[in-house]
Design an enzyme around this catalytic site. Structure first.
Site, PDB file in Angstrom:
ATOM      1  N   GLU A 155      37.224  43.434  49.663  1.00 55.15           N
ATOM      2  CA  GLU A 155      36.503  43.006  48.095  1.00 55.15           C
ATOM      3  C   GLU A 155      35.427  42.475  49.470  1.00 55.15           C
ATOM      4  O   GLU A 155      34.323  42.143  49.002  1.00 55.15           O
ATOM      5  CB  GLU A 155      37.294  42.166  47.438  1.00 55.15           C
ATOM      6  CG  GLU A 155      37.836  42.979  46.041  1.00 55.15           C
ATOM      7  CD  GLU A 155      39.077  41.744  45.900  1.00 55.15           C
ATOM      8  OE1 GLU A 155      39.912  41.406  46.286  1.00 55.15           O
ATOM      9  OE2 GLU A 155      38.779  41.343  44.579  1.00 55.15           O
TER      10      GLU A 155
ATOM     11  N   GLY B 189      47.323  38.690  40.131  1.00 49.63           N
ATOM     12  CA  GLY B 189      46.283  39.190  39.438  1.00 49.63           C
ATOM     13  C   GLY B 189      46.493  40.344  39.597  1.00 49.63           C
ATOM     14  O   GLY B 189      46.732  41.168  40.796  1.00 49.63           O
TER      15      GLY B 189
ATOM     16  N   ARG C 282      51.301  35.341  34.725  1.00 53.97           N
ATOM     17  CA  ARG C 282      49.952  35.319  33.495  1.00 53.97           C
ATOM     18  C   ARG C 282      50.790  36.469  32.733  1.00 53.97           C
ATOM     19  O   ARG C 282      50.865  37.523  33.086  1.00 53.97           O
ATOM     20  CB  ARG C 282      48.731  36.489  33.753  1.00 53.97           C
ATOM     21  CG  ARG C 282      48.136  34.935  34.208  1.00 53.97           C
ATOM     22  CD  ARG C 282      46.398  35.885  34.725  1.00 53.97           C
ATOM     23  NE  ARG C 282      46.400  35.434  35.775  1.00 53.97           N
ATOM     24  CZ  ARG C 282      45.557  36.170  36.684  1.00 53.97           C
ATOM     25  NH1 ARG C 282      44.602  37.036  36.227  1.00 53.97           N
ATOM     26  NH2 ARG C 282      45.387  35.798  38.018  1.00 53.97           N
TER      27      ARG C 282
ATOM     28  N   ILE D 280      51.179  43.748  45.759  1.00 56.24           N
ATOM     29  CA  ILE D 280      52.249  44.394  45.672  1.00 56.24           C
ATOM     30  C   ILE D 280      52.178  45.906  45.978  1.00 56.24           C
ATOM     31  O   ILE D 280      53.137  46.245  46.482  1.00 56.24           O
ATOM     32  CB  ILE D 280      52.292  43.474  45.036  1.00 56.24           C
ATOM     33  CG1 ILE D 280      52.909  42.794  44.203  1.00 56.24           C
ATOM     34  CG2 ILE D 280      54.123  44.721  43.907  1.00 56.24           C
ATOM     35  CD1 ILE D 280      52.497  41.900  42.753  1.00 56.24           C
TER      36      ILE D 280
ATOM     37  N   HIS E  98      38.578  42.648  38.067  1.00 55.70           N
ATOM     38  CA  HIS E  98      39.094  43.398  39.885  1.00 55.70           C
ATOM     39  C   HIS E  98      38.091  44.357  40.016  1.00 55.70           C
ATOM     40  O   HIS E  98      38.660  45.382  40.888  1.00 55.70           O
ATOM     41  CB  HIS E  98      40.313  43.943  39.986  1.00 55.70           C
ATOM     42  CG  HIS E  98      41.430  42.975  39.878  1.00 55.70           C
ATOM     43  ND1 HIS E  98      42.246  43.039  38.804  1.00 55.70           N
ATOM     44  CD2 HIS E  98      41.384  41.444  40.724  1.00 55.70           C
ATOM     45  CE1 HIS E  98      43.092  41.955  39.395  1.00 55.70           C
ATOM     46  NE2 HIS E  98      42.644  40.758  39.947  1.00 55.70           N
TER      47      HIS E  98
ATOM     48  N   ARG F 141      30.338  36.723  45.157  1.00 53.60           N
ATOM     49  CA  ARG F 141      31.959  36.869  44.546  1.00 53.60           C
ATOM     50  C   ARG F 141      31.403  36.290  43.336  1.00 53.60           C
ATOM     51  O   ARG F 141      31.623  34.983  43.064  1.00 53.60           O
ATOM     52  CB  ARG F 141      32.850  36.985  45.242  1.00 53.60           C
ATOM     53  CG  ARG F 141      33.675  37.079  43.900  1.00 53.60           C
ATOM     54  CD  ARG F 141      35.465  36.672  44.642  1.00 53.60           C
ATOM     55  NE  ARG F 141      36.278  37.844  42.920  1.00 53.60           N
ATOM     56  CZ  ARG F 141      37.250  36.720  42.507  1.00 53.60           C
ATOM     57  NH1 ARG F 141      37.605  35.239  42.691  1.00 53.60           N
ATOM     58  NH2 ARG F 141      38.170  36.999  41.233  1.00 53.60           N
TER      59      ARG F 141
ATOM     60  N   ASN G 298      33.474  33.145  48.699  1.00 51.00           N
ATOM     61  CA  ASN G 298      34.147  33.144  47.657  1.00 51.00           C
ATOM     62  C   ASN G 298      34.266  32.066  47.208  1.00 51.00           C
ATOM     63  O   ASN G 298      35.325  31.654  47.912  1.00 51.00           O
ATOM     64  CB  ASN G 298      35.392  34.293  48.104  1.00 51.00           C
ATOM     65  CG  ASN G 298      36.049  33.895  46.498  1.00 51.00           C
ATOM     66  OD1 ASN G 298      35.576  34.000  45.109  1.00 51.00           O
ATOM     67  ND2 ASN G 298      37.297  34.969  46.443  1.00 51.00           N
TER      68      ASN G 298
HETATM   69  P1  ADP Z   1      45.900  37.650  44.669  1.00 49.82           P
HETATM   70  O1  ADP Z   1      46.196  38.531  43.492  1.00 49.82           O
HETATM   71  O2  ADP Z   1      46.172  36.006  45.079  1.00 49.82           O
HETATM   72  O3  ADP Z   1      44.735  38.076  46.068  1.00 49.82           O
HETATM   73  P2  ADP Z   1      47.511  39.585  47.016  1.00 49.82           P
HETATM   74  O4  ADP Z   1      46.672  40.512  46.487  1.00 49.82           O
HETATM   75  O5  ADP Z   1      47.115  38.446  48.264  1.00 49.82           O
HETATM   76  O6  ADP Z   1      46.742  38.243  46.055  1.00 49.82           O
HETATM   77  O7  ADP Z   1      49.193  39.732  46.446  1.00 49.82           O
HETATM   78  C1  ADP Z   1      49.772  38.208  46.470  1.00 49.82           C
HETATM   79  C2  ADP Z   1      51.543  38.521  45.610  1.00 49.82           C
HETATM   80  O8  ADP Z   1      51.769  39.216  46.794  1.00 49.82           O
HETATM   81  C3  ADP Z   1      52.288  37.394  46.889  1.00 49.82           C
HETATM   82  O9  ADP Z   1      52.254  36.828  45.488  1.00 49.82           O
HETATM   83  C4  ADP Z   1      53.790  39.479  46.242  1.00 49.82           C
HETATM   84  O10 ADP Z   1      54.297  39.307  44.952  1.00 49.82           O
HETATM   85  C5  ADP Z   1      52.900  40.554  46.754  1.00 49.82           C
HETATM   86  N1  ADP Z   1      53.582  40.593  48.665  1.00 49.82           N
HETATM   87  C6  ADP Z   1      53.165  40.232  49.547  1.00 49.82           C
HETATM   88  N2  ADP Z   1      53.750  40.652  50.441  1.00 49.82           N
HETATM   89  C7  ADP Z   1      54.316  41.602  50.268  1.00 49.82           C
HETATM   90  C8  ADP Z   1      55.718  42.046  50.794  1.00 49.82           C
HETATM   91  N3  ADP Z   1      55.078  42.419  52.503  1.00 49.82           N
HETATM   92  N4  ADP Z   1      56.319  43.003  49.574  1.00 49.82           N
HETATM   93  C9  ADP Z   1      56.583  42.700  48.034  1.00 49.82           C
HETATM   94  N5  ADP Z   1      55.466  42.207  47.303  1.00 49.82           N
HETATM   95  C10 ADP Z   1      54.215  41.361  48.439  1.00 49.82           C
END
Ligand code: ADP
Length: 397
Positions: A381, A209, A238, A328, A177, A88, A7
């Site tokens: 992914e 995202g 965003r 999240i 995605h 990717r 990636n």
């Molecule tokens: P990306 O889109 O960069 O791949 P991720 O899917 O890894 O990001 O998501 C990152 C986000 O997930 C973080 O910014 C945070 O908001 C959220 N996150 C990660 N761990 C937790 C947690 N334990 N509780 C709540 N939110 C979390």
């Protein structure tokens, strides 16, 4: 089969080495082009780390060091020993509508559509060209974020703009995605012991995202991201959906250029624009401390998500499962609770205890009375890209 998944970003390369579906190693080249670049390789079998801290001028140098670390660690004799490399690629544009083996046409097309995703596609191209140079006999596969959404019907992907803009510039919804939505929906089908082509899902990928996808019999029929990954849900930084008339208004009254507006919408908006935090752990920490803007940001995020899930509930003939994924979606119990509570009248009913359980496994969190299954499915992914690469490379053997 030994498959490397790359990636490539503008200043980084994330990589993972698979032996069939088993991860052998993973790593990162970071700060390419800066004086303090770093290359890290992690042996997945024993967690041993190999690393170099030295200036890395470009992607080519980065991959050379990765190759040296592979040799030094004994994990891979040489990049030429790979059976394939999966890349990717964020945007496939109008013509690259399926994952494919890389040839000259594919390289030209990725370059041509880089106007749609300049930072991403140019970096991916640099990664692919570097791999071709370093390991000329290895087959390369391009896996597009946009490909899964090519099944959307025209009335879902068209914007109500003058039709010539579609004909002239291919302005339409592409969706992103896709690799994640495809992976989690097929994993959900496995978990529910259903044929993936015989069930309908709404998949919510919620990370920095975020996007939602309506999946009918294994195919994407609508998704919240659009021409770019800016449309749809409220995200970390965003804005997601907006009244487009706000743009000329702020341009006029704030004296902002098109470039400044682009930065404002992509980097300074979303939950960050509301409360100055974009990590949901920080937002909830702030809520506990009584920060009302943090409460507002979280409520806005959940409300927008509820609206999209409701819309896709209307679009699908029947919804069998709601899937949460991404940082999240996989970890934030409060977001899942707030969203599902508002959707209970649609037969989406959470089991609060199951929702609170911490686990990194794919799991069901709905109550027995729920008409719709609710799943948390950690996305992968890279594994999906490795599988697709294996499949396409095998066809050439
Ligand atoms: P990306 O889109 O960069 O791949 P991720 O899917 O890894 O990001 O998501 C990152 C986000 O997930 C973080 O910014 C945070 O908001 C959220 N996150 C990660 N761990 C937790 C947690 N334990 N509780 C709540 N939110 C979390």
């Amino acid at each position: 089969m030994k498959i490397l998944v790359l990636n490539s970003g503008s200043s980084s390369i994330k990589f993972k080495l698979f032996d069939d579906t088993h991860v052998k190693a993973s790593g990162l080249v970071e700060k390419i082009g800066e004086s303090q670049s770093k290359v890290v390789l992690n042996n997945a079998l024993n967690n041993e780390k190999f690393q170099r801290e030295c200036p890395v001028k470009n992607h080519e140098e980065g991959l050379q060091i990765v190759n040296e670390l592979f040799k030094e660690s004994g994990i891979l004799a040489d990049l030429n020993a790979l059976d394939g490399c999966g890349h990717r690629v964020v945007h496939g544009g109008k013509n690259l509508n399926a994952h494919c083996l890389v040839d000259d046409y594919v390289l030209e097309e990725i370059d041509r559509v880089s106007i749609f995703a300049p930072l991403h596609n140019r970096a991916h191209l640099a990664g692919i060209k570097t791999l071709i140079k370093a390991a000329p006999n290895v087959r390369n596969v391009a896996v597009f974020d946009t490909a899964f959404h090519r099944s959307m019907p025209d009335f879902a992907y068209m914007y109500a703009l003058p039709y010539e803009l579609y004909e002239k510039h291919s302005i339409r919804k592409y969706g992103f995605h896709g690799t994640s939505h495809a992976f989690v929906s097929s994993k959900a089908a496995n978990l529910l012991q259903k044929d993936k082509n015989d069930f309908n899902a709404i998949s919510a990928h919620l990370g920095n995202g975020a996007s939602v996808c309506a999946i009918e019999k294994g195919h994407s029929v609508d998704t919240s991201m659009g021409f770019t990954p800016l449309e749809g849900l409220i995200m970390g930084t965003r804005c997601g959906d907006l009244d487009p008339a706000i743009l000329p208004f702020i341009s006029h009254f704030e004296g902002l250029s098109i470039e400044q507006i682009d930065t404002l919408l992509n980097k300074k908006s979303g939950v960050y624009g509301i409360c100055a935090y974009n990590d949901f752990r920080d937002i909830q920490d702030q809520m506990q401390k009584g920060n009302d803007k943090a409460r507002l940001a979280l409520d806005m995020f959940c409300y927008r998500l509820v609206k999209y899930i409701g819309a896709y509930f209307a679009v699908l003939p029947k919804t069998d499962v709601l899937i949460f994924t991404g940082g999240i979606g996989e970890n934030d119990t409060l977001v899942r609770q707030k969203v599902c509570e508002r959707l209970s009248h649609l037969g989406i009913v959470l089991d609060h205890e199951l929702n609170k359980e911490k686990s990194s496994a794919a799991r069901m969190i709905n109550s027995n009375s729920s008409k719709v299954k609710i799943l948390v499915v950690p996305t992968d992914e890279e594994l999906e890209i490795a599988r697709i690469t294996q499949e396409l490379v095998s066809k050439t053997l």
